[in-house]
Scaffold this active site. Sequence first.
Site, mmCIF file in Angstrom:
data_model
loop_
_atom_site.group_PDB
_atom_site.id
_atom_site.type_symbol
_atom_site.label_atom_id
_atom_site.label_comp_id
_atom_site.label_asym_id
_atom_site.label_seq_id
_atom_site.Cartn_x
_atom_site.Cartn_y
_atom_site.Cartn_z
ATOM 1 N N HIS A 65 3.564 7.522 7.011
ATOM 2 C CA HIS A 65 2.319 8.156 6.589
ATOM 3 C C HIS A 65 1.873 7.511 5.284
ATOM 4 C CE1 HIS A 65 -0.816 11.113 6.479
ATOM 5 N NE2 HIS A 65 -0.451 11.522 5.275
ATOM 6 N N HIS A 121 -5.025 11.006 1.001
ATOM 7 C CA HIS A 121 -4.596 10.471 2.295
ATOM 8 C C HIS A 121 -5.438 11.071 3.408
ATOM 9 C CE1 HIS A 121 -1.792 14.084 2.969
ATOM 10 N NE2 HIS A 121 -2.135 14.185 1.697
ATOM 11 N N CYS A 155 -4.176 6.962 9.072
ATOM 12 C CA CYS A 155 -3.929 7.021 7.632
ATOM 13 C C CYS A 155 -3.739 5.642 7.016
ATOM 14 C CB CYS A 155 -2.719 7.917 7.340
ATOM 15 S SG CYS A 155 -1.180 7.366 8.119
#
Length: 257
Positions: free
Chosen positions: A30, A42, A153
């Site tokens: 991530h 994010h 992401c």
Amino acid sequence: MGILSNKVERSEIKPGDHIYTYRAVFAYSHHGIFVGGSKVVHFTPELDANSSTETSSNSYDEIYNLPSSCPTFPDCGFRQPNSGVVLSCLDCFLRNGSLYCFEYGVAPSVFIAKVRGGTCTTAPSDPPESVIHRAMYLLQNGFGNYDVFQNNCEDFAMYCKTGLLIVDRLGVGRSGQASSAIGAPLAAILSSPLKLLMPSPVGVATVTAGMYCMSRYATDIGVRSDVIKVAVEDLAMNLGWGAGGQQEEATMALLTN
């Protein structure tokens, strides 16, 4: 940072850095932009307010690194309605995972040597102030619809760092880990000279490994010809994400809280 790992200590990261952490026993990573003040911007899928329940909301928070509550930063988890761009504290972003820093402007040999995608690119990074400006602008205006293969992401963080977008939105996105998983080998076979290196009974393993490494390189935004530089203000206007440029000052105030 070495060939095998981009792991760093918290004291080593600087505002404007593209950071990431692994989830599900290194199954995926991530990504986000460290904007200073122990805070990270994010990109996650939007939570469907019409179908959310307490259980589904908690599962969503766990999967996409969103804090249900944060005792340290009251604004942790801030985002605009109908947007997947989130401001989190570094602790909630990491969720006890290790911290890694994405590399920019690496040499082709280094890029190919890092077999796992989603760790580096040959494309150079823009100055930190430009990176933070893009991240905070998109926190206010959103980054469109989340797509695990074309707009995830990692794509968000790479856009903030470079301002580069893929012209053909039907193809493989900027994400290195998505390209490694499904896009890079297919793109190389269909659209590059690597299609001449089809496996034969002799040297199958060598050809397969070489195709994988070179196809990853062929889809890197630093060498692709189908990328363009797009100002974040133009990105929002062209895609109809809003016109909140004048609201950025209010959003930037979050960094000082």
